[in-house]
Design a protein around this motif. Structure first.
Motif, PDB file in Angstrom:
ATOM      1  N   ALA A  15       0.822  -1.207   0.000  1.00  0.00           N
ATOM      2  CA  ALA A  15       0.000   0.000   0.000  1.00  0.00           C
ATOM      3  C   ALA A  15       0.857   1.258   0.000  1.00  0.00           C
ATOM      4  CB  ALA A  15      -0.921   0.007   1.222  1.00  0.00           C
ATOM      5  N   ARG A  16       2.056   1.186   0.591  1.00  0.00           N
ATOM      6  CA  ARG A  16       2.986   2.328   0.639  1.00  0.00           C
ATOM      7  C   ARG A  16       2.285   3.548   1.196  1.00  0.00           C
ATOM      8  NH1 ARG A  16       6.627   3.494   1.343  1.00  0.00           N
ATOM      9  NH2 ARG A  16       7.793   4.572  -0.259  1.00  0.00           N
ATOM     10  N   LYS A  17       1.805   3.428   2.433  1.00  0.00           N
ATOM     11  CA  LYS A  17       1.029   4.490   3.061  1.00  0.00           C
ATOM     12  C   LYS A  17       1.848   5.771   3.218  1.00  0.00           C
ATOM     13  CE  LYS A  17      -2.766   2.197   3.564  1.00  0.00           C
ATOM     14  NZ  LYS A  17      -3.187   1.663   4.846  1.00  0.00           N
ATOM     15  N   THR A  18       3.144   5.641   3.531  1.00  0.00           N
ATOM     16  CA  THR A  18       3.943   6.859   3.713  1.00  0.00           C
ATOM     17  C   THR A  18       4.056   7.646   2.414  1.00  0.00           C
ATOM     18  OG1 THR A  18       5.921   5.495   3.391  1.00  0.00           O
ATOM     19  CG2 THR A  18       5.287   6.011   5.657  1.00  0.00           C
ATOM     20  N   ALA A  19       4.122   6.950   1.270  1.00  0.00           N
ATOM     21  CA  ALA A  19       4.178   7.655  -0.011  1.00  0.00           C
ATOM     22  C   ALA A  19       2.855   8.373  -0.298  1.00  0.00           C
ATOM     23  CB  ALA A  19       4.504   6.672  -1.135  1.00  0.00           C
ATOM     24  N   ILE A  20       1.737   7.745   0.083  1.00  0.00           N
ATOM     25  CA  ILE A  20       0.430   8.385  -0.128  1.00  0.00           C
ATOM     26  C   ILE A  20       0.290   9.613   0.779  1.00  0.00           C
ATOM     27  CG2 ILE A  20      -2.065   8.030   0.068  1.00  0.00           C
ATOM     28  CD1 ILE A  20      -1.593   5.094  -0.604  1.00  0.00           C
ATOM     29  N   ILE A  21       0.669   9.456   2.050  1.00  0.00           N
ATOM     30  CA  ILE A  21       0.596  10.591   2.976  1.00  0.00           C
ATOM     31  C   ILE A  21       1.521  11.707   2.514  1.00  0.00           C
ATOM     32  CG2 ILE A  21       1.012  11.295   5.365  1.00  0.00           C
ATOM     33  CD1 ILE A  21       0.269   8.470   6.218  1.00  0.00           C
TER      34      ILE A  21
END
Length: 606
Positions: A15-21
């Motif tokens: 999901a790569r949440k840090t990249a989305i945030i």
């Protein structure tokens, strides 16, 4: 807020949440964001394209609950000081501003259904943290307080304003604010009603105000506005609460110099660029000073670096993961999902919910397709490098597969075991550790000198080095090695073999040979500490120091080393096998094992 990293490759979250945030915060122009429910273990940091993430969570062996953190704009890193000594519910960050230090706390309060003991323990920890901050310093509390403060301004005139929402529930937030003269900035601005809400109940669909930005009452005039942004899409049921504050960050003073830009060594193999570089370096080295070795080296260093940078260009940042590689395909789907989410928040109906689910499904399909294409291409490149024997390319591909590594931090300890929190004292501790490690004096007894055999001197070792010796040692330099402070990689030196650079370096080496010393810049080194993955992180002995030296200084050292090897061959005993040409310790161990096997077969004593 899972960044997509795991020790188990089978459990990597794509999901790569840090990249989305990172992209959402940049879109909304946020400088510093407080994060809650990160659910990451221990403490660490992770640098993305625009923001650097800091977090503090439970221990590695415990269940990943709670967790708080910060996302800081990369240009502000020199003005902040992040503390890793927080708790999974409270983490502090110190910002240097023109009006004085500003302390920011990321807070995650236990929910209303939590045990009373957990709530009391949390507020005791938070109150102890606030007491440590001097009253003359600015203070901001950001986070999910899981509390409704209501709109009773008459009962709490110093804590809440005239624009509160809902009714008051049982919580200790207002008592804490009243005791420390804090105010909840969300309730002091006449924003639209839906801009005051941050969370909607999943069953009743009623909006509530649970996320707050609290500050000292004396600092309220510096706050311009505090409101919610429902368009921030980070797969959370809480909306982003942002506060605009009139503060001017001030860059903290660091003795560390700004690093030079890196040269693009991938273009040094092109023959046309090598010819241009040879012509340009010949022109740049005309009129080189010869008064001293230091002045000559400074002129050569600056000429080589600037000419190589102009010819080969700067090294471009490589794509680190599949998200950045496929962002062109993902961006339209993410934008469509954001629009559907905002429409569902404004009108929670079956129609908008179906549209939101469809948008999420489309985004997930595109993300999986991009990730699948990226992994297939990466695996193909790794396998191709392995088949061709390109070990460096294979390991670079494996590093890409593992993704960005989180940097885990811990306060250092002195030699006596005391914890050091001050950054300047930590640097002094590192200097003390490496000085003790590398500056040990070797004592030779008079008995050892008397028992040493006297040999005739080798006069040929004192003759100045030849151009052929230096050229041979330059060719033996390994490629893809990190340079020193001059930032001149070995590929640049080799690319200029057809120019007058080698002749200038030879003249410099002869001048150093005559003066009896090399320039101090060649002897200075940068030490990079790497954790050995064993023992406490606060112990300096559990780190390995990597020394980055000047590449030209390495070539000069090789010339001197080859001369000394001739002398060492006369002194080494016959049993010395390591650190000698054609006498590897591995070969000797293999020979001993062969002797042992043969003796066992023949039943003979060793």
């Amino acid at each position: 807020m899972c960044p997509g990293l795991s020790d188990d490759l089978q459990q990597i979250d794509n999901a790569r949440k840090t990249a989305i945030i990172d992209r959402e915060l940049k879109r909304l122009n946020i400088d510093i964001a407080a994060l809650q429910e990160t659910r990451l273990s221990e403490s660490g940091s992770l640098k993305e394209s625009n923001y650097t993430f800091f977090w503090r969570g439970q221990e590695h062996h415990e269940r990943r609950l709670y967790g708080v953190g910060f996302a800081v704009w990369n240009t502000l890193l020199s003005t902040i000081e992040a503390h890793s000594s927080g708790t999974p519910r409270v983490l502090s960050l110190r910002l240097t501003t023109s009006s004085g230090p500003t302390n920011i706390l990321s807070v995650y309060t236990p929910t209303l259904s939590s045990a009373t003991e957990a709530k009391d323990q949390f507020y005791e920890e938070l109150e102890a943290k606030i007491r440590l901050i001097p009253k003359k310093e600015h203070l901001f509390l950001l986070g999910d307080f899981n509390a409704r403060v209501g709109a009773d301004h008459d009962s709490w005139p110093r804590c809440i304003g005239h624009f509160g929402v809902g009714k008051l529930n049982e919580n200790g937030l207002l008592e804490l604010c009243s005791f420390h003269d804090l105010c909840l900035t969300n309730t002091f601005f006449p924003t639209k009603p839906h801009h005051r809400m941050s969370w909607r109940h999943p069953r009743s669909y009623h909006w509530h105000q649970l996320d707050f930005v609290a500050t000292r009452r004396s600092l309220l005039n510096q706050v311009l506005v505090t409101r919610s942004y429902h368009s921030a899409d980070c797969d959370t049921d809480h909306s982003l609460v942002a506060s605009k504050v009139r503060l001017l960050p001030r860059r903290a003073h660091h003795s560390k110099q700004k690093p030079r830009p890196r040269i693009n060594i991938a273009r040094t193999n092109k023959s046309e660029l090598q010819e241009l570089f040879a012509i340009a370096i010949d022109e740049a080295l005309e009129g080189c000073p010869t008064d001293s070795a230091t002045e000559r080296w400074n002129h050569i260093r600056e000429a080589v670096f600037q000419t190589a940078l102009d010819t080969f260009g700067r090294r471009e940042r490589k794509s680190t993961d599949w998200f950045e590689a496929g962002v062109a395909k993902l961006e339209p789907a993410i934008a469509a999902k954001r629009v559907s989410l905002l429409a569902h928040k404004k009108d929670p109906s079956t129609k908008t919910l179906v549209a939101l689910c469809a948008a999420r499904s489309d985004t997930q399909k595109i993300a999986r397709r991009c990730a699948n294409d990226y992994w297939l291409n990466l695996c193909h490149n790794i396998q191709l490098s392995a088949d061709l024997g390109n070990m460096r390319g294979m390991y670079e591909g494996m590093k890409k597969a593992l993704g960005p590594s989180p940097v885990k931090t811990a306060p250092l300890k002195t030699a006596e075991g005391e914890i050091i929190k001050d950054r300047c004292k930590q640097m002094k501790r590192w200097a003390e550790h490496y000085q003790e490690l590398y500056s040990r004096e070797t004592t030779i007894t008079s008995t050892a000198l008397e028992n040493t055999q006297s040999l005739p001197p080798m006069v040929e070792l004192d003759t100045p080095p030849t151009n052929e010796e230096l050229s041979k040692d330059v060719d033996n330099l390994a490629n893809s090695k990190a340079p020193g402070s001059d930032n001149i990689p070995p590929e640049v030196i080799k690319a200029a073999k057809g120019s007058s650079l080698l002749q200038h370096l030879h003249e410099l080496l002869k001048q150093c040979w005559k003066e009896g010393a090399v320039p101090q810049d060649m002897r200075d080194t940068m030490i990079v500490t790497l954790y050995k993955n064993k023992g406490e992180r606060s112990d300096c002995n559990n780190y390995r120091g990597i020394l980055l030296l000047s590449i030209v200084g390495k070539a000069f050292a090789r010339v001197a080393l080859n001369r000394l090897q001739l002398l060492a061959e006369r002194v080494y005993p016959e049993a010395q096998c390591a650190f000698r040409a054609a006498r590897s310790a591995i070969d000797m161990v293999f020979s001993v094992r062969q002797l042992q096997e043969k003796c066992r077969e023949q039943r003979q004593p060793l």
